[in-house]
Motif scaffolding. Structure first.
Motif, PDB file in Angstrom:
ATOM      1  N   MET A  76       0.824  -1.209   0.000  1.00  9.03           N
ATOM      2  CA  MET A  76       0.000   0.000   0.000  1.00  9.03           C
ATOM      3  C   MET A  76       0.858   1.258   0.000  1.00  9.03           C
ATOM      4  N   ASN A  77       1.999   1.244   0.674  1.00  7.38           N
ATOM      5  CA  ASN A  77       2.908   2.389   0.615  1.00  7.38           C
ATOM      6  C   ASN A  77       3.394   2.606  -0.813  1.00  7.38           C
ATOM      7  N   ALA A  78       3.715   1.513  -1.510  1.00  9.05           N
ATOM      8  CA  ALA A  78       4.150   1.618  -2.904  1.00  9.05           C
ATOM      9  C   ALA A  78       3.003   2.112  -3.795  1.00  9.05           C
ATOM     10  N   LEU A  79       1.804   1.628  -3.535  1.00 10.61           N
ATOM     11  CA  LEU A  79       0.646   2.057  -4.314  1.00 10.61           C
ATOM     12  C   LEU A  79       0.345   3.538  -4.078  1.00 10.61           C
ATOM     13  N   ASP A  80       0.442   3.972  -2.841  1.00 10.01           N
ATOM     14  CA  ASP A  80       0.232   5.390  -2.530  1.00 10.01           C
ATOM     15  C   ASP A  80       1.236   6.275  -3.265  1.00 10.01           C
ATOM     16  N   LYS A  82       2.816   5.499  -6.013  1.00 11.09           N
ATOM     17  CA  LYS A  82       2.541   5.398  -7.450  1.00 11.09           C
ATOM     18  C   LYS A  82       1.486   6.411  -7.885  1.00 11.09           C
ATOM     19  N   TYR A  83       0.463   6.603  -7.054  1.00 17.16           N
ATOM     20  CA  TYR A  83      -0.627   7.505  -7.409  1.00 17.16           C
ATOM     21  C   TYR A  83      -0.481   8.889  -6.753  1.00 17.16           C
ATOM     22  N   GLY A  84       0.623   9.135  -6.085  1.00 12.76           N
ATOM     23  CA  GLY A  84       0.873  10.453  -5.520  1.00 12.76           C
ATOM     24  C   GLY A  84      -0.006  10.825  -4.350  1.00 12.76           C
ATOM     25  N   VAL A  85      -0.438   9.844  -3.581  1.00 16.68           N
ATOM     26  CA  VAL A  85      -1.284  10.123  -2.420  1.00 16.68           C
ATOM     27  C   VAL A  85      -0.606   9.671  -1.116  1.00 16.68           C
ATOM     28  N   ASP A  86       0.715   9.558  -1.160  1.00 13.96           N
ATOM     29  CA  ASP A  86       1.443   9.138   0.036  1.00 13.96           C
ATOM     30  C   ASP A  86       1.529  10.298   1.024  1.00 13.96           C
ATOM     31  N   GLU A  87       1.833   9.979   2.252  1.00 14.01           N
ATOM     32  CA  GLU A  87       1.844  10.967   3.320  1.00 14.01           C
ATOM     33  C   GLU A  87       3.181  11.684   3.461  1.00 14.01           C
ATOM     34  N   ASP A  88       4.181  11.311   2.699  1.00 13.59           N
ATOM     35  CA  ASP A  88       5.491  11.934   2.813  1.00 13.59           C
ATOM     36  C   ASP A  88       5.543  13.287   2.166  1.00 13.59           C
TER      37      ASP A  88
END
Length: 88
Positions: A76-80, A82-88
């Protein structure tokens, strides 16, 4: 969480649900299959001094479940990202 467009949002959730389905299938096969359905066949194999079917029913399915949590987190971190919705 903001997606760039509706297509990315649908693709993200499609990939998320696909991942969930795969991981839940693995969990089901290990917990129900190895612990209940195939216990007689697995009991023919010794694992750390215990019958393998018994081990999966008592401990193995829990270890697999915890491992699946970490796999889900990583994917899920990788998927986030990939779609630019990660929390970093």
């Amino acid at each position: 969480m903001a997606f760039k467009n509706e297509t990315d949002k649908k693709a993200y959730w499609r990939e998320n649900l696909r991942l969930l389905l795969i991981l839940l299938t693995i969990w089901f096969v290990v917990s129900f299959g190895a612990g209940i359905l195939f216990v007689d066949a697995l009991d023919q194999i010794q694992f750390f001094g215990f019958k393998l079917g018994f081990w999966f029913a008592q401990q193995g399915s829990i270890y697999v479940f915890v491992a699946l949590i970490f796999v889900y987190m990583s994917k899920m971190n990788a998927l986030d990202k990939k779609y630019g919705v990660d929390e970093d």
